[in-house]
Design an enzyme around this catalytic site. Structure first.
Site, short mmCIF file in Angstrom:
data_model
loop_
_atom_site.label_atom_id
_atom_site.label_comp_id
_atom_site.label_asym_id
_atom_site.label_seq_id
_atom_site.Cartn_x
_atom_site.Cartn_y
_atom_site.Cartn_z
N ARG A 92 -6.26 0.34 10.97
CA ARG A 92 -5.98 0.86 12.27
C ARG A 92 -6.27 -0.57 13.13
NH1 ARG A 92 -8.04 7.09 10.75
NH2 ARG A 92 -5.71 7.55 9.74
N GLY A 97 14.38 -7.65 34.01
CA GLY A 97 15.61 -7.24 34.27
C GLY A 97 16.71 -7.49 32.96
N TYR A 107 0.76 -1.21 0.14
CA TYR A 107 -0.10 -0.03 0.04
C TYR A 107 1.05 1.32 -0.23
CZ TYR A 107 -3.25 3.42 1.99
OH TYR A 107 -4.00 4.43 2.16
N CYS A 108 0.62 2.14 -0.98
CA CYS A 108 1.61 3.28 -1.10
C CYS A 108 0.90 4.56 -1.09
CB CYS A 108 2.23 3.20 -2.63
SG CYS A 108 3.52 1.76 -3.03
N LEU A 109 1.08 5.25 0.18
CA LEU A 109 0.10 6.53 0.32
C LEU A 109 1.27 7.51 0.97
CD1 LEU A 109 -2.41 8.16 0.97
CD2 LEU A 109 -2.49 7.25 3.17
N THR A 110 2.21 7.21 2.06
CA THR A 110 2.98 8.00 2.76
C THR A 110 4.17 8.38 1.57
OG1 THR A 110 2.65 6.87 4.73
CG2 THR A 110 4.72 8.27 4.59
N ILE A 119 7.31 1.91 2.67
CA ILE A 119 6.61 1.21 1.90
C ILE A 119 6.89 -0.37 2.52
CG2 ILE A 119 5.36 0.32 -0.01
CD1 ILE A 119 4.95 3.27 0.73
N GLU A 160 -0.33 4.01 10.07
CA GLU A 160 -1.63 4.01 9.92
C GLU A 160 -2.49 5.16 10.55
OE1 GLU A 160 -2.27 1.73 7.88
OE2 GLU A 160 -1.79 -0.22 8.48
N SER A 208 1.59 12.20 8.04
CA SER A 208 0.36 12.61 8.44
C SER A 208 -0.41 13.42 7.44
CB SER A 208 0.48 13.23 9.75
OG SER A 208 1.12 12.46 10.62
#
Length: 385
Positions: A241, A338, A122-125, A156, A362, A131
């Site tokens: 999301r 620890g 999925y290629c949006l950014t 991506i 997301e 944002s």
């Protein structure tokens, strides 16, 4: 909704749980260290119906609910959050084509995606548009029966290995209404990839830039209507999301379970650490926050299934709360282990690194607060009117 009383519900959960226990958990640390992307294992998951969880059955999907999907992703993430998260992204790509594609697109692309013979990304950014997704600058210019794409996509998942890319690109004026969605195969001339990013976590899946330099695709690869891409992207992110929230709950739950086992075995000052009230209280808080996150997550998934009026707000709430709760549980688990928690062989530090990015992708958790706040303000203004 909050108890698995149906045999089918339990079978779906148990299938994912057994798969994660057999194939993911035993290999998670090694895959992380070797930066190995287990495509063969992904196809085993697809054989169980996890390549198209909520894709319609006529093209090879499982046709399940979003409520089923969040239960599946929680179980997968108990084995490896990185691989579970990639399967989530792949499913988002398949769903977008199933929901918004025409009959020819669905028949062409979805059978191989559902089998995971082909993987999806999925290629949006973009480097300059994270944002503020509506500010993306990758352009798609119509030229006869083709579109010509130029631009760069950033962060991506699966890039370079995936075969199918759903890409958001600008076909019109500035703003959300000028964005369109495209289905782009890996072998498109003019499509290339950057180097695999060196990351804090999610090392078991590749992350690269996707670069378009006069990349030509047929006009028939337009997904939905021209100018409708931003709506497609946002609708896809509602489910994305929830799935990433489920991965956070699963990772946090594994961290808690391992911590209880560790404290039961380890002694200090003459008694088992698990018998210390102070440590018990910390376990109680971890358990409570994870259960609260799971409850909100299932509530939001049901809202997405029923197309409730407040679904966007609920998905944002679930993503914000569950990703914070999952990371908090993992980080607390590391502290309670620890020095051993800092060692790779215990697997806790990997969960911490993998879950940290869930608070960013997301839609960052700051953006989730903005989405929620806008709904609160809008409701107040409507009431005042």
């Amino acid at each position: 909704m909050f108890a698995l009383t149906d045999d089918d519900d339990r079978a779906i959960r148990d299938t994912a749980r057994d798969f994660a226990s057999e194939y993911l958990a035993p290999n998670a640390v090694e895959w992380d260290q070797e930066k190995y992307f287990p495509v063969d294992v992904l196809r085993k998951a697809a054989a169980l119906g996890m390549g198209g969880i909520y894709v319609r059955e006529d093209v090879g999907g499982s046709g399940l609910r979003r409520l089923d999907s969040v239960r599946i992703f929680e179980e997968l993430a108990k084995g490896c959050p990185s691989i579970a998260a990639y399967i989530s992204i792949h499913n988002m790509v398949a769903w977008m084509i199933d929901k918004y594609g025409d009959d020819e697109q669905r028949r062409r692309w979805l059978p191989s995606l559902c089998s995971m013979e082909h993987l999806g990304s999925y290629c949006l950014t973009e480097p300059g548009a994270g944002s503020d997704a509506a500010a993306l600058s990758t352009k798609a210019v119509r030229d006869g029966d083709e579109y010509v794409l130029n631009g760069v996509k950033q962060f991506i998942s699966g890039a370079g290995t995936s075969d199918v890319y759903v890409v958001m690109a600008r076909t019109g004026d500035t703003g959300a209404r000028g964005i369109s969605a495209f289905i782009i195969p890996k072998d498109t001339p003019g499509l290339s990839f950057g180097a695999n990013e060196k990351k804090m976590g999610w090392n078991a899946q590749p992350t690269r830039q996707v670069i378009f330099e006069d990349a030509r695709i047929p006009a028939e690869n337009l997904l939905g209507d021209e100018g409708g891409g931003f709506r497609i992207a946002m609708h896809g992110l509602n489910g994305g999301r929830l799935n990433i929230a489920a991965c956070s709950v699963g990772g946090g739950q594994t961290a808690l379970d391992r911590t209880v086992a560790y404290l039961a075995e380890r002694k200090a000052f003459g008694e088992r650490l698990l018998e210390s009230p102070a440590l018990q209280f910390r376990l109680a808080d971890m358990r409570t926050e994870l259960e609260a996150a799971r409850t909100l997550l299932w509530r939001a998934a049901d809202a997405l299934d029923t197309e409730a009026a407040d679904v966007v707000e609920l998905c944002a709430m679930a993503k914000r709360f569950a990703t914070d709760a999952g990371f908090s549980a993992a980080n607390e688990a590391l502290q309670l282990h620890g020095g051993y928690g800092y060692l790779a062989e215990y697997g806790i530090e990997k969960i911490v690194r993998d879950l940290r990015v869930h608070q960013i992708l997301e839609g960052t958790n700051e953006i989730m607060r903005l989405v929620i706040a806008r709904s609160v303000v809008a409701a107040a203004q409507t009431g005042a009117a």
